[in-house]
Scaffold this motif. Sequence first.
Motif, mmCIF file in Angstrom:
data_model
loop_
_atom_site.group_PDB
_atom_site.id
_atom_site.type_symbol
_atom_site.label_atom_id
_atom_site.label_comp_id
_atom_site.label_asym_id
_atom_site.label_seq_id
_atom_site.Cartn_x
_atom_site.Cartn_y
_atom_site.Cartn_z
ATOM 1 N N ALA B 40 -2.886 1.303 -28.768
ATOM 2 C CA ALA B 40 -2.456 0.062 -29.579
ATOM 3 C C ALA B 40 -2.996 0.128 -30.955
ATOM 4 C CB ALA B 40 -3.023 -1.249 -28.814
ATOM 5 N N GLY B 41 -2.343 -0.759 -31.714
ATOM 6 C CA GLY B 41 -2.770 -0.725 -33.140
ATOM 7 C C GLY B 41 -4.334 -0.780 -33.519
ATOM 8 N N ASP B 42 -4.838 -1.386 -32.575
ATOM 9 C CA ASP B 42 -6.277 -1.715 -32.783
ATOM 10 C C ASP B 42 -7.117 -0.768 -32.221
ATOM 11 O OD1 ASP B 42 -5.718 -2.571 -30.238
ATOM 12 O OD2 ASP B 42 -6.728 -4.380 -30.285
ATOM 13 N N ALA B 43 -6.718 0.351 -31.688
ATOM 14 C CA ALA B 43 -7.258 1.464 -31.313
ATOM 15 C C ALA B 43 -7.580 1.375 -29.767
ATOM 16 C CB ALA B 43 -8.428 1.881 -32.027
ATOM 17 N N ARG B 44 -7.410 0.230 -29.242
ATOM 18 C CA ARG B 44 -7.771 0.061 -27.688
ATOM 19 C C ARG B 44 -6.721 1.028 -26.997
ATOM 20 N NH1 ARG B 44 -8.748 -5.929 -26.311
ATOM 21 N NH2 ARG B 44 -6.913 -6.176 -27.670
ATOM 22 N N VAL B 45 -6.863 1.348 -25.862
ATOM 23 C CA VAL B 45 -5.857 2.131 -24.769
ATOM 24 C C VAL B 45 -5.255 0.987 -23.907
ATOM 25 C CG1 VAL B 45 -5.741 3.807 -23.163
ATOM 26 C CG2 VAL B 45 -7.325 4.086 -24.985
ATOM 27 N N VAL B 46 -4.054 1.108 -23.891
ATOM 28 C CA VAL B 46 -2.860 0.493 -23.238
ATOM 29 C C VAL B 46 -2.431 1.030 -21.935
ATOM 30 C CG1 VAL B 46 -0.947 -1.135 -23.109
ATOM 31 C CG2 VAL B 46 -2.461 -1.077 -25.097
ATOM 32 N N VAL B 47 -2.537 0.799 -20.752
ATOM 33 C CA VAL B 47 -2.022 1.357 -19.492
ATOM 34 C C VAL B 47 -1.107 0.190 -19.110
ATOM 35 C CG1 VAL B 47 -2.609 2.381 -17.378
ATOM 36 C CG2 VAL B 47 -4.164 2.586 -19.067
ATOM 37 N N GLU B 48 0.116 0.911 -18.670
ATOM 38 C CA GLU B 48 1.103 0.116 -18.054
ATOM 39 C C GLU B 48 1.469 0.911 -16.629
ATOM 40 O OE1 GLU B 48 3.417 -2.058 -21.566
ATOM 41 O OE2 GLU B 48 4.431 -0.244 -20.657
ATOM 42 N N ILE B 49 1.630 0.050 -15.513
ATOM 43 C CA ILE B 49 1.552 0.592 -14.224
ATOM 44 C C ILE B 49 2.930 -0.095 -13.579
ATOM 45 C CG2 ILE B 49 0.581 0.999 -12.059
ATOM 46 C CD1 ILE B 49 -2.024 -0.269 -14.045
ATOM 47 N N ASP B 50 3.757 0.825 -13.182
ATOM 48 C CA ASP B 50 4.926 0.168 -12.522
ATOM 49 C C ASP B 50 4.559 -0.012 -10.898
ATOM 50 O OD1 ASP B 50 6.331 0.018 -14.909
ATOM 51 O OD2 ASP B 50 7.078 2.129 -14.549
ATOM 52 N N LEU B 51 5.037 -1.212 -10.575
ATOM 53 C CA LEU B 51 4.710 -1.167 -8.977
ATOM 54 C C LEU B 51 5.771 -1.709 -8.328
ATOM 55 C CD1 LEU B 51 1.210 -3.510 -9.269
ATOM 56 C CD2 LEU B 51 1.554 -1.053 -8.935
ATOM 57 N N VAL B 52 6.135 -1.287 -7.160
ATOM 58 C CA VAL B 52 6.862 -1.850 -5.973
ATOM 59 C C VAL B 52 6.377 -2.442 -4.881
ATOM 60 C CG1 VAL B 52 7.552 0.462 -5.163
ATOM 61 C CG2 VAL B 52 9.247 -1.460 -4.920
ATOM 62 N N ALA B 53 6.809 -3.634 -4.296
ATOM 63 C CA ALA B 53 6.246 -4.321 -3.285
ATOM 64 C C ALA B 53 6.945 -4.252 -1.989
ATOM 65 C CB ALA B 53 5.890 -5.746 -3.491
ATOM 66 N N SER B 54 6.723 -4.053 -0.918
ATOM 67 C CA SER B 54 7.516 -4.322 0.260
ATOM 68 C C SER B 54 6.714 -4.979 1.428
ATOM 69 C CB SER B 54 8.100 -2.864 0.635
ATOM 70 O OG SER B 54 6.913 -2.032 1.257
ATOM 71 N N GLU B 55 7.400 -5.721 2.160
ATOM 72 C CA GLU B 55 7.052 -6.120 3.392
ATOM 73 C C GLU B 55 8.121 -6.372 4.254
ATOM 74 O OE1 GLU B 55 5.298 -9.484 5.971
ATOM 75 O OE2 GLU B 55 7.342 -9.408 4.909
ATOM 76 N N GLY B 56 7.748 -6.126 5.684
ATOM 77 C CA GLY B 56 8.823 -5.881 6.488
ATOM 78 C C GLY B 56 9.553 -7.020 6.839
ATOM 79 N N LEU B 57 8.992 -8.402 6.778
ATOM 80 C CA LEU B 57 9.636 -9.593 7.039
ATOM 81 C C LEU B 57 10.317 -10.261 5.725
ATOM 82 C CD1 LEU B 57 7.893 -10.967 10.217
ATOM 83 C CD2 LEU B 57 9.968 -9.655 10.042
ATOM 84 N N GLY B 58 10.311 -9.786 4.623
ATOM 85 C CA GLY B 58 10.823 -10.207 3.385
ATOM 86 C C GLY B 58 9.938 -11.263 2.783
ATOM 87 N N GLY B 59 8.546 -11.171 3.262
ATOM 88 C CA GLY B 59 7.864 -12.467 2.654
ATOM 89 C C GLY B 59 6.947 -11.891 1.602
ATOM 90 N N ASN B 60 5.994 -12.676 1.180
ATOM 91 C CA ASN B 60 4.921 -12.437 0.008
ATOM 92 C C ASN B 60 3.903 -11.079 0.535
ATOM 93 O OD1 ASN B 60 2.462 -12.519 -1.683
ATOM 94 N ND2 ASN B 60 3.765 -13.894 -2.652
ATOM 95 N N ILE B 61 3.465 -10.162 -0.205
ATOM 96 C CA ILE B 61 2.775 -9.212 0.372
ATOM 97 C C ILE B 61 1.423 -9.595 0.144
ATOM 98 C CG2 ILE B 61 4.179 -7.548 -0.684
ATOM 99 C CD1 ILE B 61 2.286 -6.847 -2.996
#
Lengths: 217, 126
Positions: B40-61
């Motif tokens: 970032a502009g202030d010299a800190r390091v930014v990490v972006e992580i892409d996630l994909v969730a799955s749950e067999g019955l279609g609910g919240n993980i």
Amino acid sequence: MSRRSVLVGLSCLAAGLLAGDQARADAASSVPDPDVHHAPLPDTRLGYQPAAPRPTLAWAAFQLVPSPEIAVGRQRHVGPAGDVDAGPRAAFGLRWQLTPVLWSFGVHPSQSRWRTFVVDPLARQSGSIELSASFEYIGGHVDRVLARPGLRVYLPVAHKGEYLSVSLGTSVYAYEGLRVAYDVGAYILAGTLGFQMTVAPAHAPLAGIATVRLRYF
Amino acid sequence: MRVASSLTVASSLVAGVLSLGACDDTGASLKITGARVHRAGDARVVVEIDLVASEGLGGNIGTYCTRATFAGQAEPVEQCAADLEDGDTKTVRLVSTSDRISEGAAIAVRVRLGNVDVGRSLAAPR
């Protein structure tokens, strides 16, 4: 004398009868014999062999014709700032289908009820249970190839299924775990043209797939 | 008789179809589909992580935690949430607290859901 004269008389009578038979036989031989054709006896060494359709190049070419489909589902995306995009998404796909095994309860009892890979339309649409296998590519938000082994029953509605038949089935597929889908279908033109709706109630990204099924044999 | 046997077969199949619903895999999982890092502009390091969730019955993980450990920073950065349902995707952004993380320093990204822990390794950018 009287005994002799009796014997002579009988001899003459017998000679006359014999002469009459000969004359009749001569008259009969002058009539031509009727033209009679004698059919040979069946060859009992031969037996009835029911037709067993086998895969051919033409059949394989027909199997390569895909069925177009539209997949509709929901795939929510949460952005880094917490913003949520939750709109429904649609994607185009293509599906190919195979029938490894089918058992028909609609064909005539003299025919085999079993079919493997090559399935005549009447056997399928007149009432059958099939072990199905379909392969599909769905683009868009799905962007992957899916293989679906499944089970489906076809029931005839009109004219032994040639005019109209319906189906009910289920399938499983791998998509971030094992998923189960259910499908219903309606078919016309001996099953060559149909509409299938596949639903996966517990899988939001592929909640519904509408397929125009094109299939022959 | 024949119709009856056909109906019996069909009803057996329907029962089989319905029972197959019980075969759904109910396990919840979370996968990393991508990870990026920039400064970032202030010299800190930014990490972006892409996630994909799955749950067999279609609910919240359920509750999951995303953690980034930066070489040269004492404490890792961690974020926990329970906002994902089956099929959802999310981009998690974690920012280092230190602005002195050197170029090429190792960054370990871990995502934990229940007792399953998956990760990626990254390097700090210039």
